[in-house]
Design a protein around this motif. Structure first.
Motif, short mmCIF file in Angstrom:
data_model
loop_
_atom_site.label_atom_id
_atom_site.label_comp_id
_atom_site.label_asym_id
_atom_site.label_seq_id
_atom_site.Cartn_x
_atom_site.Cartn_y
_atom_site.Cartn_z
N MET A 77 0.91 -1.14 -0.36
CA MET A 77 -0.30 -0.12 0.03
C MET A 77 0.89 1.29 -0.02
O MET A 77 1.42 1.50 0.20
CB MET A 77 -0.66 -0.35 1.30
N ALA A 78 0.30 1.68 -1.06
CA ALA A 78 1.54 3.00 -1.62
C ALA A 78 1.26 4.54 0.15
O ALA A 78 2.24 4.87 0.35
CB ALA A 78 1.24 4.13 -2.92
N THR A 79 -0.33 3.77 0.74
CA THR A 79 0.13 5.33 1.65
C THR A 79 0.56 3.83 3.39
O THR A 79 0.46 5.43 4.40
CB THR A 79 -2.11 4.51 1.94
N ILE A 80 1.55 3.46 3.26
CA ILE A 80 1.94 2.74 4.34
C ILE A 80 3.45 2.73 3.97
O ILE A 80 4.53 2.27 3.10
CB ILE A 80 1.81 1.16 4.35
N PRO A 81 4.55 4.41 4.53
CA PRO A 81 5.90 4.20 4.00
C PRO A 81 6.69 3.10 5.24
O PRO A 81 6.39 3.22 6.32
CB PRO A 81 5.59 6.01 4.41
N SER A 82 7.53 3.75 5.00
CA SER A 82 8.70 3.33 5.71
C SER A 82 9.53 3.79 6.41
O SER A 82 9.70 5.09 5.15
CB SER A 82 9.44 2.01 4.33
N VAL A 83 10.07 3.82 7.17
CA VAL A 83 10.62 5.16 7.89
C VAL A 83 12.28 4.48 9.26
O VAL A 83 11.25 4.01 9.90
CB VAL A 83 9.59 6.56 9.30
N ASP A 84 12.65 5.17 8.52
CA ASP A 84 14.06 4.80 10.05
C ASP A 84 14.27 5.80 10.66
O ASP A 84 14.24 6.28 10.63
CB ASP A 84 14.96 5.33 8.92
N PHE A 123 -7.11 -1.34 6.08
CA PHE A 123 -8.40 -0.57 5.62
C PHE A 123 -8.25 0.84 5.27
O PHE A 123 -8.07 1.62 6.48
CB PHE A 123 -9.69 -0.63 6.21
N THR A 124 -8.55 1.49 4.11
CA THR A 124 -8.70 3.07 4.00
C THR A 124 -9.47 3.33 2.88
O THR A 124 -10.64 2.46 2.61
CB THR A 124 -7.31 3.13 3.09
N ASP A 125 -10.34 4.67 3.27
CA ASP A 125 -11.11 4.64 2.83
C ASP A 125 -11.19 5.28 0.92
O ASP A 125 -12.19 4.26 0.44
CB ASP A 125 -12.10 6.19 2.97
N ASP A 126 -10.01 5.07 0.65
CA ASP A 126 -9.78 4.90 -1.07
C ASP A 126 -9.39 3.31 -1.20
O ASP A 126 -9.86 3.54 -2.13
CB ASP A 126 -7.82 6.08 -1.53
N ASP A 127 -9.12 2.51 -0.94
CA ASP A 127 -8.25 1.22 -1.32
C ASP A 127 -9.62 -0.08 -0.53
O ASP A 127 -9.36 -0.67 -1.10
CB ASP A 127 -7.17 1.56 -1.57
N GLY A 128 -10.00 0.44 0.53
CA GLY A 128 -10.97 -0.41 0.48
C GLY A 128 -9.65 -1.34 1.46
O GLY A 128 -8.48 -1.22 2.04
N TRP A 129 -9.99 -2.66 2.13
CA TRP A 129 -8.61 -3.69 2.36
C TRP A 129 -8.47 -4.46 1.04
O TRP A 129 -8.66 -4.66 0.13
CB TRP A 129 -10.21 -5.09 3.17
N GLN A 130 -6.91 -3.79 2.26
CA GLN A 130 -6.37 -4.50 1.26
C GLN A 130 -4.67 -4.98 2.26
O GLN A 130 -4.80 -5.08 3.39
CB GLN A 130 -5.28 -3.61 0.37
#
Length: 301
Positions: A1-8, A216-223
């Motif tokens: 999911m592009a809406t979940i980024p990776s952060v160091d 769940f996100t409003d844009d993509d539903g369950w992923q």
């Protein structure tokens, strides 16, 4: 999911991560965190020792049985997380070993409820050392995450951590067995039903699987949630969303039932819930009264 980024977590002060985190918590409420320093060997040791307990016969585990929010063994059928959303579902398809903050509390009444001693199964004395070590690292990591969140919100680093001088926390080792143990899922039944976490921040070490975590996100539903074996999955809960005045959303998620084409799949997750000091006023809400009401709401029976 592009809406979940990776952060160091080691470099966020200089690499622009706070802006990335702010955007992510406005949508999915989830992050992946790298650079956390929690060794794979330690995580594997916690799982290996917990597995020794879970494989005990039920009569050996029963003396450690507790209800939701207790310290001990949460038996299969004890909770249904979707209840927190007002949805009636069958019980979640899991069992858990649960631990929490220990005392003394500053107020004896608060201490009796939120800082009671943990229960360590006598049958698996080798469980305590790796869990104790893991919990110490989780506490330090969670403080660092809250510092990042403070800056991402546009506040000082200690915006949240000034309220975690004597915090509560919870730690669940969740075992998700295959269908040979739990049977075929009933309609609407999950390993963990759809819900948002209740508190401040959750730090999750999980295993990949077909019957794994979805967001769940409003844009993509369950992923399916993105997986990185070097990263920990972090999500914020309802109290954090409230703390930000609704700017951030608590991450809605679920854990799928055992997959039809891999019915024997077994997963184990290490779930650390980091909270704030008991009695913290979060925009007019007593933090721990709210947490207790939510925990009571997902109890089956």
């Amino acid at each position: 999911m592009a809406t979940i980024p990776s952060v160091d977590i080691r470099t966020w002060r200089t690499d622009g991560s706070p802006a990335v985190v702010d955007r992510a918590l406005r949508t999915a409420g989830f992050l992946l965190v790298t650079g956390h320093g929690i060794a794979p060997d330690l995580r594997a040791a916690v799982r290996a020792q917990a597995r020794l307990f879970f494989r005990l016969p039920e009569e050996a585990k029963r003396p450690y049985s507790v209800e939701v929010g207790g310290r001990g063994w949460l038996a299969p059928g004890a909770e249904a997380n979707a209840y927190a959303e007002g949805t009636e579902t069958p019980p979640d398809l899991k069992e858990s070993l649960s631990f929490a903050a220990e005392g003394p509390g500053r107020d004896p009444r608060v201490g009796a409820e939120w800082f009671a001693p943990n229960t360590w199964p006598a049958e698996v004395p080798s469980l305590r050392p790796p869990v104790t070590s893991y919990l110490a690292r989780m506490r330090a990591l969670s403080e660092g995450i809250l510092e990042l969140l403070g800056v991402a919100l546009g506040e000082d680093e200690d915006f949240f951590t000034r309220h975690t001088t004597h915090p509560t926390w919870g730690f669940n080792i969740n075992r998700y067995p295959g269908t040979e143990t739990v049977g075929s899922p009933r309609p609407g039944q999950f390993r963990i039903g759809p819900h948002t976490d209740f508190g401040t921040v959750t730090v999750l070490d999980r295993q990949p699987g077909r019957g794994g975590l979805q967001v769940f996100t409003d844009d993509d539903g369950w992923q399916d949630a993105p997986y990185d074996g070097d990263a920990l999955t972090v999500n914020i809960g309802d109290l954090m969303a409230l703390w930000t005045g609704g700017r951030w959303c608590s991450g809605r998620h679920r854990v799928l039932p055992p997959p039809v084409d891999e019915p024997a799949e077994e997963l184990m997750s290490l779930v650390y819930f980091y909270e704030c000091n008991p009695g913290t006023d979060v925009r007019g809400v007593d933090s721990h009264r709210y947490l207790r009401e939510k925990l009571d709401a997902i109890r089956v029976g």
